[in-house]
Design a protein around this motif. Structure first.
Motif, PDB file in Angstrom:
ATOM      1  N   ALA A   1      36.923  42.987  30.832  1.00  0.00           N
ATOM      2  CA  ALA A   1      36.801  41.573  31.162  1.00  0.00           C
ATOM      3  C   ALA A   1      36.656  41.368  32.663  1.00  0.00           C
ATOM      4  O   ALA A   1      36.028  40.397  33.113  1.00  0.00           O
ATOM      5  CB  ALA A   1      38.008  40.801  30.640  1.00  0.00           C
ATOM      6  N   MET A   2      37.204  42.297  33.444  1.00  0.00           N
ATOM      7  CA  MET A   2      37.108  42.244  34.908  1.00  0.00           C
ATOM      8  C   MET A   2      35.937  43.091  35.420  1.00  0.00           C
ATOM      9  O   MET A   2      35.866  43.411  36.607  1.00  0.00           O
ATOM     10  CB  MET A   2      38.407  42.752  35.535  1.00  0.00           C
ATOM     11  CG  MET A   2      39.668  42.052  35.062  1.00  0.00           C
ATOM     12  SD  MET A   2      39.671  40.287  35.441  1.00  0.00           S
ATOM     13  CE  MET A   2      39.694  40.296  37.215  1.00  0.00           C
ATOM     14  N   ASN A   3      35.028  43.481  34.518  1.00  0.00           N
ATOM     15  CA  ASN A   3      33.835  44.269  34.849  1.00  0.00           C
ATOM     16  C   ASN A   3      34.163  45.677  35.338  1.00  0.00           C
ATOM     17  O   ASN A   3      33.402  46.267  36.115  1.00  0.00           O
ATOM     18  CB  ASN A   3      32.968  43.550  35.889  1.00  0.00           C
ATOM     19  CG  ASN A   3      32.499  42.197  35.405  1.00  0.00           C
ATOM     20  OD1 ASN A   3      32.195  42.026  34.218  1.00  0.00           O
ATOM     21  ND2 ASN A   3      32.458  41.216  36.292  1.00  0.00           N
TER      22      ASN A   3
ATOM     23  N   PHE B   1      44.534  38.378  36.663  1.00  0.00           N
ATOM     24  CA  PHE B   1      44.274  39.540  37.518  1.00  0.00           C
ATOM     25  C   PHE B   1      43.188  39.291  38.558  1.00  0.00           C
ATOM     26  O   PHE B   1      42.891  40.170  39.366  1.00  0.00           O
ATOM     27  CB  PHE B   1      43.904  40.751  36.655  1.00  0.00           C
ATOM     28  CG  PHE B   1      44.888  41.017  35.548  1.00  0.00           C
ATOM     29  CD1 PHE B   1      46.183  41.431  35.834  1.00  0.00           C
ATOM     30  CD2 PHE B   1      44.524  40.822  34.232  1.00  0.00           C
ATOM     31  CE1 PHE B   1      47.100  41.656  34.814  1.00  0.00           C
ATOM     32  CE2 PHE B   1      45.433  41.037  33.204  1.00  0.00           C
ATOM     33  CZ  PHE B   1      46.732  41.456  33.493  1.00  0.00           C
ATOM     34  N   GLY B   2      42.616  38.097  38.556  1.00  0.00           N
ATOM     35  CA  GLY B   2      41.536  37.799  39.476  1.00  0.00           C
ATOM     36  C   GLY B   2      41.960  37.808  40.935  1.00  0.00           C
ATOM     37  O   GLY B   2      41.138  38.055  41.827  1.00  0.00           O
ATOM     38  N   GLN B   3      43.249  37.532  41.178  1.00  0.00           N
ATOM     39  CA  GLN B   3      43.736  37.509  42.551  1.00  0.00           C
ATOM     40  C   GLN B   3      44.326  38.845  42.997  1.00  0.00           C
ATOM     41  O   GLN B   3      44.735  38.996  44.149  1.00  0.00           O
ATOM     42  CB  GLN B   3      44.796  36.406  42.707  1.00  0.00           C
ATOM     43  CG  GLN B   3      44.294  35.016  42.349  1.00  0.00           C
ATOM     44  CD  GLN B   3      43.028  34.641  43.101  1.00  0.00           C
ATOM     45  OE1 GLN B   3      42.979  34.784  44.330  1.00  0.00           O
ATOM     46  NE2 GLN B   3      42.025  34.167  42.378  1.00  0.00           N
TER      47      GLN B   3
ATOM     48  N   ARG C   1      44.126  46.649  40.699  1.00  0.00           N
ATOM     49  CA  ARG C   1      43.842  45.761  39.577  1.00  0.00           C
ATOM     50  C   ARG C   1      44.052  46.472  38.245  1.00  0.00           C
ATOM     51  O   ARG C   1      44.655  45.909  37.323  1.00  0.00           O
ATOM     52  CB  ARG C   1      42.411  45.225  39.689  1.00  0.00           C
ATOM     53  CG  ARG C   1      42.041  44.217  38.621  1.00  0.00           C
ATOM     54  CD  ARG C   1      40.710  43.565  38.943  1.00  0.00           C
ATOM     55  NE  ARG C   1      40.852  42.604  40.033  1.00  0.00           N
ATOM     56  CZ  ARG C   1      39.819  42.017  40.643  1.00  0.00           C
ATOM     57  NH1 ARG C   1      38.576  42.325  40.279  1.00  0.00           N
ATOM     58  NH2 ARG C   1      40.021  41.144  41.619  1.00  0.00           N
ATOM     59  N   VAL C   2      43.571  47.699  38.126  1.00  0.00           N
ATOM     60  CA  VAL C   2      43.785  48.451  36.877  1.00  0.00           C
ATOM     61  C   VAL C   2      45.272  48.697  36.658  1.00  0.00           C
ATOM     62  O   VAL C   2      45.786  48.575  35.540  1.00  0.00           O
ATOM     63  CB  VAL C   2      43.012  49.784  36.890  1.00  0.00           C
ATOM     64  CG1 VAL C   2      43.274  50.565  35.597  1.00  0.00           C
ATOM     65  CG2 VAL C   2      41.511  49.541  37.060  1.00  0.00           C
ATOM     66  N   GLN C   3      45.995  49.012  37.731  1.00  0.00           N
ATOM     67  CA  GLN C   3      47.429  49.242  37.590  1.00  0.00           C
ATOM     68  C   GLN C   3      48.158  47.961  37.198  1.00  0.00           C
ATOM     69  O   GLN C   3      49.099  47.995  36.384  1.00  0.00           O
ATOM     70  CB  GLN C   3      48.012  49.799  38.880  1.00  0.00           C
ATOM     71  CG  GLN C   3      49.478  50.204  38.755  1.00  0.00           C
ATOM     72  CD  GLN C   3      49.715  51.225  37.655  1.00  0.00           C
ATOM     73  OE1 GLN C   3      49.125  52.297  37.672  1.00  0.00           O
ATOM     74  NE2 GLN C   3      50.561  50.894  36.691  1.00  0.00           N
ATOM     75  N   ALA C   4      47.725  46.824  37.727  1.00  0.00           N
ATOM     76  CA  ALA C   4      48.332  45.547  37.345  1.00  0.00           C
ATOM     77  C   ALA C   4      48.115  45.275  35.856  1.00  0.00           C
ATOM     78  O   ALA C   4      49.002  44.753  35.166  1.00  0.00           O
ATOM     79  CB  ALA C   4      47.762  44.418  38.188  1.00  0.00           C
ATOM     80  N   ILE C   5      46.947  45.639  35.350  1.00  0.00           N
ATOM     81  CA  ILE C   5      46.665  45.485  33.922  1.00  0.00           C
ATOM     82  C   ILE C   5      47.580  46.395  33.106  1.00  0.00           C
ATOM     83  O   ILE C   5      48.158  45.973  32.093  1.00  0.00           O
ATOM     84  CB  ILE C   5      45.176  45.769  33.642  1.00  0.00           C
ATOM     85  CG1 ILE C   5      44.319  44.623  34.187  1.00  0.00           C
ATOM     86  CG2 ILE C   5      44.925  45.985  32.147  1.00  0.00           C
ATOM     87  CD1 ILE C   5      42.830  44.890  34.182  1.00  0.00           C
TER      88      ILE C   5
END
Length: 272
Positions: free
Chosen positions: A185-187, A127-129, A136-140
């Protein structure tokens, strides 16, 4: 709209003990209760009511010698806007140094959310990219929704996020725990929520009604609701409690041996 909520729970015990429960609507929704709640305890036992460190309404029931079962019942009507969970695609992710200090406990590891595990590297690799913030939250959520298979038969109260990730199965709490862990993990501060979620505006599920679990992520200047299990905005969520993970918000917890004899939950739109 009005939503009818309630439960009927009975626990059998074998010795004098205490029962803690979080079964009342969260204070943030107290103003939506139409006439209050109607909590009944049978038999009538001494109960201490308190607010925990996360702002949840809690109660401790003292169970004396001679009492072999405790029954808890409640029913209420709750006003709801009838609108689905809000979506704000532009909600931004704050840097760690910008986060309000009260959100910091929700970026740390907790009982069921092992941020300091192989999930840390996995999250950054996968998810870093992805654009920070809502995307990002939706991708998770999208990943967790695909990765885990919902299965009541596989429910286990001790399953952690890492175990769920490896086993690829679970119930709503497992979806929430894995998504929370990947967010942290992604802060991104993420917290666990439990409450009522009926089949309003969606097909009726083919299994008995239960309490539900989802999570909230802090983006911009507020907490937003996300649900990795259903992965779509839903109508009529009614929060009971919030915490770091399920360990902070047990619906019931008995200090000693006990058997669940009855468990019925009601969540439905009140028509007519």
């Amino acid at each position: 709209m009005l939503i009818r909520i309630g439960f009927d729970i009975e626990l059998q015990v074998t010795a004098p003990t205490a029962l803690i429960h979080m079964l009342q609507v969260h204070p943030s929704r107290a103003g939506d209760l139409q006439g209050g709640e109607n909590l009944e305890l049978s038999p009538a036992l001494h109960t201490d009511h308190y607010i925990d460190g996360f702002g949840n309404r809690c109660a401790r029931v003292r169970i004396p010698q001679g009492v072999d079962s405790v029954r808890l019942r409640n029913h209420a009507l709750v006003y709801d806007t009838g609108q689905p969970d809000p979506v704000h695609l532009e909600a931004r992710q704050l840097a760690a140094a910008e986060l309000p200090v009260e959100t910091l406990p929700f970026v740390l590891p907790s009982r069921y959310c092992e941020v300091d595990s192989e999930l840390l590297a996995f999250a950054w690799d996968h998810f870093g990219q992805v654009g920070p913030g809502w995307p990002r939250v939706q991708a998770i959520c999208d990943f967790v929704h695909r990765h885990l298979r919902f299965d009541y038969g596989s429910a286990r109260a001790t399953r952690t996020a890492l175990e769920g990730f490896r086993e690829r199965t679970g119930v709503c709490r497992d979806f929430a725990h894995l998504a929370i862990t990947l967010c942290r993990a992604m802060n991104i501060p993420a917290r666990y929520a439990t409450g009522y979620l009926g089949d309003i505006g969606v097909p009726i599920a083919p299994y008995p009604m239960d309490f539900s679990a989802w999570f909230e992520a802090y983006l911009g200047d507020r907490w937003y609701t996300f649900d990795a299990r259903h992965n779509t905005p839903r109508i009529g969520r009614i929060v009971i409690a919030r915490g770091r993970d399920a360990a902070d918000v047990p619906i019931t917890m008995v200090f000693g041996a006990n058997t669940l004899k009855r468990f019925e939950v009601t969540t439905e739109e009140a028509l007519g």
